[in-house]
Design a protein around this motif. Structure first.
Motif, PDB file in Angstrom:
ATOM      1  N   PRO A  63      16.688  30.578  -5.617  1.00  0.00           N
ATOM      2  CA  PRO A  63      17.155  29.246  -5.247  1.00  0.00           C
ATOM      3  C   PRO A  63      16.022  28.453  -4.593  1.00  0.00           C
ATOM      4  N   PHE A  64      16.163  27.129  -4.570  1.00  0.00           N
ATOM      5  CA  PHE A  64      15.244  26.277  -3.818  1.00  0.00           C
ATOM      6  C   PHE A  64      15.746  26.205  -2.375  1.00  0.00           C
ATOM      7  N   LEU A  65      14.873  26.505  -1.445  1.00  0.00           N
ATOM      8  CA  LEU A  65      15.267  26.576  -0.037  1.00  0.00           C
ATOM      9  C   LEU A  65      14.413  25.646   0.808  1.00  0.00           C
ATOM     10  N   GLU A  66      15.073  24.991   1.758  1.00  0.00           N
ATOM     11  CA  GLU A  66      14.373  24.183   2.761  1.00  0.00           C
ATOM     12  C   GLU A  66      14.952  24.538   4.130  1.00  0.00           C
ATOM     13  N   LEU A  67      14.091  24.535   5.141  1.00  0.00           N
ATOM     14  CA  LEU A  67      14.525  24.903   6.486  1.00  0.00           C
ATOM     15  C   LEU A  67      14.086  23.820   7.462  1.00  0.00           C
ATOM     16  N   ALA A  68      14.989  23.419   8.337  1.00  0.00           N
ATOM     17  CA  ALA A  68      14.685  22.357   9.299  1.00  0.00           C
ATOM     18  C   ALA A  68      15.461  22.600  10.587  1.00  0.00           C
ATOM     19  N   SER A  69      15.039  21.920  11.635  1.00  0.00           N
ATOM     20  CA  SER A  69      15.775  21.994  12.894  1.00  0.00           C
ATOM     21  C   SER A  69      17.107  21.270  12.747  1.00  0.00           C
ATOM     22  N   ALA A  70      18.104  21.721  13.491  1.00  0.00           N
ATOM     23  CA  ALA A  70      19.396  21.043  13.489  1.00  0.00           C
ATOM     24  C   ALA A  70      19.232  19.652  14.091  1.00  0.00           C
ATOM     25  N   PRO A  71      19.961  18.663  13.604  1.00  0.00           N
ATOM     26  CA  PRO A  71      19.851  17.307  14.144  1.00  0.00           C
ATOM     27  C   PRO A  71      20.113  17.288  15.642  1.00  0.00           C
ATOM     28  N   ASN A  72      19.248  16.561  16.369  1.00  0.00           N
ATOM     29  CA  ASN A  72      19.383  16.403  17.825  1.00  0.00           C
ATOM     30  C   ASN A  72      19.319  17.725  18.574  1.00  0.00           C
ATOM     31  N   ALA A  73      18.755  18.765  17.956  1.00  0.00           N
ATOM     32  CA  ALA A  73      18.648  20.063  18.629  1.00  0.00           C
ATOM     33  C   ALA A  73      17.594  19.969  19.732  1.00  0.00           C
ATOM     34  N   PRO A  74      17.911  20.472  20.938  1.00  0.00           N
ATOM     35  CA  PRO A  74      16.931  20.443  22.026  1.00  0.00           C
ATOM     36  C   PRO A  74      15.793  21.415  21.730  1.00  0.00           C
ATOM     37  N   PRO A  75      14.602  21.143  22.201  1.00  0.00           N
ATOM     38  CA  PRO A  75      13.481  22.072  21.974  1.00  0.00           C
ATOM     39  C   PRO A  75      13.739  23.400  22.675  1.00  0.00           C
ATOM     40  N   HIS A  76      13.279  24.452  22.044  1.00  0.00           N
ATOM     41  CA  HIS A  76      13.430  25.777  22.625  1.00  0.00           C
ATOM     42  C   HIS A  76      12.073  26.283  23.072  1.00  0.00           C
ATOM     43  N   GLN A  77      12.069  27.101  24.118  1.00  0.00           N
ATOM     44  CA  GLN A  77      10.821  27.558  24.706  1.00  0.00           C
ATOM     45  C   GLN A  77      10.013  28.449  23.778  1.00  0.00           C
ATOM     46  N   TYR A  78      10.691  29.245  22.958  1.00  0.00           N
ATOM     47  CA  TYR A  78       9.981  30.270  22.196  1.00  0.00           C
ATOM     48  C   TYR A  78      10.060  30.115  20.682  1.00  0.00           C
ATOM     49  N   ILE A  79      10.776  29.123  20.185  1.00  0.00           N
ATOM     50  CA  ILE A  79      10.814  28.920  18.740  1.00  0.00           C
ATOM     51  C   ILE A  79      10.981  27.438  18.440  1.00  0.00           C
ATOM     52  N   ASN A  80      10.239  26.994  17.444  1.00  0.00           N
ATOM     53  CA  ASN A  80      10.299  25.604  17.001  1.00  0.00           C
ATOM     54  C   ASN A  80      10.391  25.631  15.483  1.00  0.00           C
ATOM     55  N   ILE A  81      11.576  25.340  14.963  1.00  0.00           N
ATOM     56  CA  ILE A  81      11.811  25.468  13.520  1.00  0.00           C
ATOM     57  C   ILE A  81      10.893  24.562  12.723  1.00  0.00           C
ATOM     58  N   ALA A  82      10.612  23.368  13.239  1.00  0.00           N
ATOM     59  CA  ALA A  82       9.734  22.448  12.515  1.00  0.00           C
ATOM     60  C   ALA A  82       8.357  23.063  12.296  1.00  0.00           C
ATOM     61  N   ASP A  83       7.894  23.824  13.279  1.00  0.00           N
ATOM     62  CA  ASP A  83       6.578  24.448  13.166  1.00  0.00           C
ATOM     63  C   ASP A  83       6.632  25.820  12.506  1.00  0.00           C
ATOM     64  N   ASP A  84       7.763  26.501  12.630  1.00  0.00           N
ATOM     65  CA  ASP A  84       7.859  27.891  12.184  1.00  0.00           C
ATOM     66  C   ASP A  84       8.534  28.059  10.818  1.00  0.00           C
ATOM     67  N   ARG A  85       8.992  26.973  10.209  1.00  0.00           N
ATOM     68  CA  ARG A  85       9.800  27.107   8.989  1.00  0.00           C
ATOM     69  C   ARG A  85       9.029  27.764   7.844  1.00  0.00           C
ATOM     70  N   PHE A  86       7.764  27.440   7.686  1.00  0.00           N
ATOM     71  CA  PHE A  86       6.995  28.038   6.589  1.00  0.00           C
ATOM     72  C   PHE A  86       6.829  29.543   6.808  1.00  0.00           C
ATOM     73  N   GLN A  87       6.565  29.935   8.042  1.00  0.00           N
ATOM     74  CA  GLN A  87       6.437  31.360   8.359  1.00  0.00           C
ATOM     75  C   GLN A  87       7.737  32.097   8.100  1.00  0.00           C
ATOM     76  N   LEU A  88       8.863  31.493   8.472  1.00  0.00           N
ATOM     77  CA  LEU A  88      10.158  32.142   8.287  1.00  0.00           C
ATOM     78  C   LEU A  88      10.518  32.258   6.803  1.00  0.00           C
ATOM     79  N   LEU A  89      10.299  31.189   6.044  1.00  0.00           N
ATOM     80  CA  LEU A  89      10.617  31.238   4.608  1.00  0.00           C
ATOM     81  C   LEU A  89       9.703  32.211   3.873  1.00  0.00           C
ATOM     82  N   GLU A  90       8.459  32.261   4.289  1.00  0.00           N
ATOM     83  CA  GLU A  90       7.532  33.197   3.661  1.00  0.00           C
ATOM     84  C   GLU A  90       7.953  34.633   3.960  1.00  0.00           C
TER      85      GLU A  90
END
Length: 227
Positions: A63-90
């Motif tokens: 399937p074609f997959l895209e990963l993003a932060s949830a809308p209006n999600a507060p920043p988290h101290q140890y994970i940032n989906i916007a920055d980590d999405r490529f690593q997670l999908l890989e």
């Protein structure tokens, strides 16, 4: 068979994620994935959104997959989906390859959730370890202030030599000060002779003229004693 399997999987997913899934089209939808991070002190639980789009021959093709932060999600101290999405999908590519030919979205969601939670925990543990090491380093530096020089024969002899030299310097200083004080006393106060001392020196009964040449006895003292 591809489209039938897609519809069937979509219905199963709707029963598993009734509140988390949202359709975009007949072949595309979003699933909100909430992360469960142990001992997380964040005020709000972090979450991410997986967008899934079926190709025509899914599940034989991935399937074609895209990963993003949830809308209006507060920043988290140890994970940032916007920055980590490529690593997670890989990180889930092997899971996708292993499940080709089968409905795999539930497995993909589970793998992504586990990977994101593990990443957050690893970063949290690394941060805690770094803080502990920094605290230990600061404690070691503080303790150095209270640690003396290790005692051995060489350091003891060096200390003993220094200590004896200090004592000698102090003795010499005290003797010099004492000598200076005695010298001042002799200058300021004339020597007073007792009557016996005057008699022994043959000075008793002498007049002023007889004592003028005597450097040992002050004239004024002799006068007091002979008057």
């Amino acid at each position: 068979m591809g489209r039938e399997e897609q519809i069937e999987e979509r219905e199963v997913l709707d029963s598993i994620f009734p509140d988390e899934i949202q359709d975009i089209s007949d072949t595309e939808y979003r699933i909100t994935i909430t992360l469960d991070i142990p001992d997380d002190n964040a005020e709000e639980t972090p979450s991410m959104v997986l967008t899934v789009r079926y190709p025509e021959d899914y599940p034989d093709k991935p399937p074609f997959l895209e990963l993003a932060s949830a809308p209006n999600a507060p920043p988290h101290q140890y994970i940032n989906i916007a920055d980590d999405r490529f690593q997670l999908l890989e990180g889930i590519q092997d899971t996708i390859e292993e499940n080709l030919g089968m409905a795999m979205i539930f497995t993909v969601v589970s793998a992504l959730k586990d990977a994101a939670e593990q990443l957050a925990v690893e970063r949290r543990d690394a941060a805690i370890k770094a803080q502990e090491e920094a605290a230990l380093a600061a404690e070691r530096e503080e303790n150095k202030k209270f640690q003396g020089t290790p005692v051995n024969r060489e350091t003891f002899l060096k200390w003993r030599e220094s200590f004896l030299q200090e004592l000698e310097d102090q003795r010499i200083k005290e003797e010099e000060e004492k000598a200076a004080e005695m010298k001042k006393a002799r200058i300021k106060e004339p020597v007073k002779l007792t009557g016996k001392q005057l008699w022994e020196r043959g000075l008793a009964g002498k007049g002023d003229e007889d004592l003028e040449g005597d450097d040992d006895v002050p004239v004024e003292e002799v006068q007091k004693l002979t008057v």
